[in-house]
Design an enzyme around this catalytic site. Structure first.
Site: not given
Ligand code: NAD
Length: 568
Positions: A312, A346
């Protein structure tokens, strides 16, 4: 039974090695109901929140180990999770899990899988219902942790805990529904179609709904019979530890769930690559989601199944303001959607597309409404806009605002004043006359920055609204039934809201999630969500026996059972 209406599931099935063990009596579950939000207009609710903040304050700065196979596992390295409202305050010091802990957690989850898979669905659902009860008991305290760790204003923190409870209650009941095997028996042949879990599931969550999203993905995986490794975001790792405390209290069997805090770029790839991982449930940015999707597609030596990725991701959500929109409602809805939780949802509105006829008056009123928002530390009861999550987000959003000045007219620039010295505060900013192709109209900002775009007519507005790679949420304010019907057909987003704000989806009532670059997978809190965590199987048995000895069986079972088959 309490006073709530109850419904009886007289066929709560169990699946053991593919066998349906038949109906089980004695279980009743109330129908799913949304958890009410706390009414902070009541003095006792405000006092309870104050008390919880005071109770949690002395606990800030503690150390949180990883939890693997029911055991606390400390690591040499740790990382600090900071309070974004007071950025020198350490909320918690968390284990910086590495490959050793990741391998250990996967091995424990793999070992625990067969017994958990074969645990009755009813029993797994009951764990979730008990988790919901623990969260209810700790409701204010869990919200207080969110206020400190993620800068969530009180109401938003409370709503996040309520949503976590909703996931437990909803997915528990969804599993009971899913556990009913589908039968298609014909004379001489029994056919059963049923689901079984995939295996070890890695849950990688974002920080913006710090408990609800982690809890939703985790409980969905658990209740369907998968074993889970929870990897919370760095910025909300302490809340992840609090959720783990809930799961510990309900005594999930060791190995069924692990808590693995760590740096995403370090620990994430190790988990995603692991040959014994069957599924990755991810919510976060498009960049990381697409990376995980690519990485998981690569088959590793020793890997036995193709990994399933659920991702997501982000959005570039728009609200269209029609030329007959109710201005009071539209201004209120846009402000709430764009600046709630400082634009870090989001589902947040980051583009408002206004029809020419209403543009000037709408923008003037939007600016005045935005001016009235109070920027304050999240624990302040009057806070409507808290901080952004961390220094990286702070710098990125400031840069976006600077670049935005070349792409649109900055018509409102709020000032966070002295708060900027205390935490990561950015007051709302509004750009007008932004071109649809400008980067502030195309790229997710994830901060309190709103782009206003002009449209000639409704079709032009729809063209702009649909003109990004994302399809998460969208909205329309209009009084024209014809326009509403047209937009329902033509505005292609996962969640479309008419004449209301576009944030705050409720489990079951508004299943949530997008498509295009906003996500792969079925909506969270919806009727198809759990299906992603299971594999369907069909078992066919030929019951037309050959070569059996009728006399012996007739003697043992009784001739009335034998006769119908003998007639076939
Ligand atoms: P992010 O992608 O930076 O991090 C998300 C998770 O991924 C964290 O736990 C992080 O530690 C992990 N991560 C980072 N690099 C990784 C890698 N290389 N491999 C595996 N895991 C890794 O996102 P964020 O800043 O935590 O959240 C914000 C984003 O999430 C925004 O883009 C928002 O739109 C999205 N979001 C989407 C929804 C939805 O339902 N569509 C809901 C909430 C947030």
């Amino acid at each position: 039974m309490n006073s709530r209406t109850h419904v009886t599931f007289d066929s709560t099935s169990a699946m053991h090695d593919g066998q349906y063990n038949g109906p089980r009596d004695g279980y009743t579950f109330s129908p799913y109901r949304v958890e009410p939000l706390t009414d902070f207009s009541r003095a006792e609710a405000r006092r309870a929140m104050d008390a919880a903040l005071a109770q949690v304050a002395p606990q800030l700065g503690r150390t949180y180990p990883a939890i693997i196979n029911g055991q606390a596992v400390s690591t040499a390295a740790t990382f600090d999770s900071l309070n974004p409202s007071h950025c020198k305050q350490v909320v918690g010091r968390c284990a910086r899990s590495g490959p050793e802990q990741a391998n250990e957690a996967v091995a424990a989850a793999k070992a625990a899988f067969p017994a958990w898979r074969d645990t009755e669905a009813t029993k797994r659902a009951e764990y979730l219902f008990r988790a919901a009860q623990v969260m209810r008991r700790r409701r204010f305290e869990l919200a207080a942790w969110q206020i400190y760790e993620c800068g969530k204003p009180r109401r938003e923190a409370d709503a996040d805990v309520a949503e976590s409870i909703d996931y437990c209650e909803f997915y528990g009941r969804e599993m009971l529904r899913l556990a009913q095997p589908r039968r298609r028996d014909v004379p001489g042949e029994e056919n059963v179609y049923f689901y079984e879990p995939r295996g070890v599931t890695v849950v990688i969550a974002p920080w913006n709904f710090p408990m609800a999203i982690l809890c939703g993905m985790t409980t969905a995986a658990l209740v369907t019979g998968n074993t889970v490794i929870m990897k919370p975001a760095e910025q909300s790792a302490v809340i992840g530890a609090k959720l783990m405390e809930v799961f510990e209290e309900i005594q999930l069997p060791p190995g069924v769930i692990a808590y693995l805090p760590g740096i995403g770029e370090e620990i994430g790839p190790v988990l995603v690559d692991h040959p014994d991982v069957a599924m990755i449930a991810f919510t976060g940015s498009r960049k990381v989601g697409l990376h995980i999707n690519r990485q998981a597609a690569e088959v590793q030596p020793g890997q036995e199944q193709i990994k399933r990725v659920l991702a997501e991701m982000g959005g570039k959500n728009a609200i269209i303001i029609d030329d007959d929109a109710d201005m009071d409602e539209a201004v209120h809805g846009v402000v709430a959607s764009a600046f709630g939780y400082a634009g870090q949802k989001c589902s947040a509105c980051s583009r408002v597309i206004v029809l020419e006829a209403l543009h000037d008056v709408f923008v003037a009123r939007l600016i005045e409404a935005t001016r009235s928002l109070k920027v304050a530390p999240a624990e302040d009861p009057g806070c409507t806009i808290g901080p952004v999550i961390d220094t990286e987000a702070y710098q990125r959003i400031l840069n976006t605002i600077e670049n935005g000045k070349n792409e649109g007219r900055l018509v409102y620039a709020g000032d966070a004043g002295a708060l900027k010295n205390e935490g990561y505060f950015i007051a709302p900013h509004i750009f007008d006359d932004v071109a649809p192709t400008a980067s502030i109209a195309q790229e997710e900002i994830f901060g309190p920055v709103l782009a206003v775009l002009r449209a000639r007519d409704l079709d032009h507005a729809l063209e702009i609204a649909n003109g990004t790679p994302y399809a998460l949420t969208g909205g329309l304010y209009s009084r024209s039934p014809e326009h509403i019907a047209h937009v329902k057909r033509a505005f292609r987003v996962g969640n479309l809201y008419i004449n209301r704000k576009i944030t705050g989806a409720i489990v079951d009532r508004q299943p949530f999630g997008g498509f295009k670059m906003s996500g792969i997978g079925s909506k969270a809190g919806g009727p198809d969500y759990l299906l992603q965590f299971v594999l369907p199987r069909t078992i066919t048995e030929n019951t037309l026996r050959r070569g059996f000895a009728p006399d012996v069986e007739a003697a043992e079972i009784g001739p009335e059972i034998i006769r119908p088959r003998a007639r076939l």
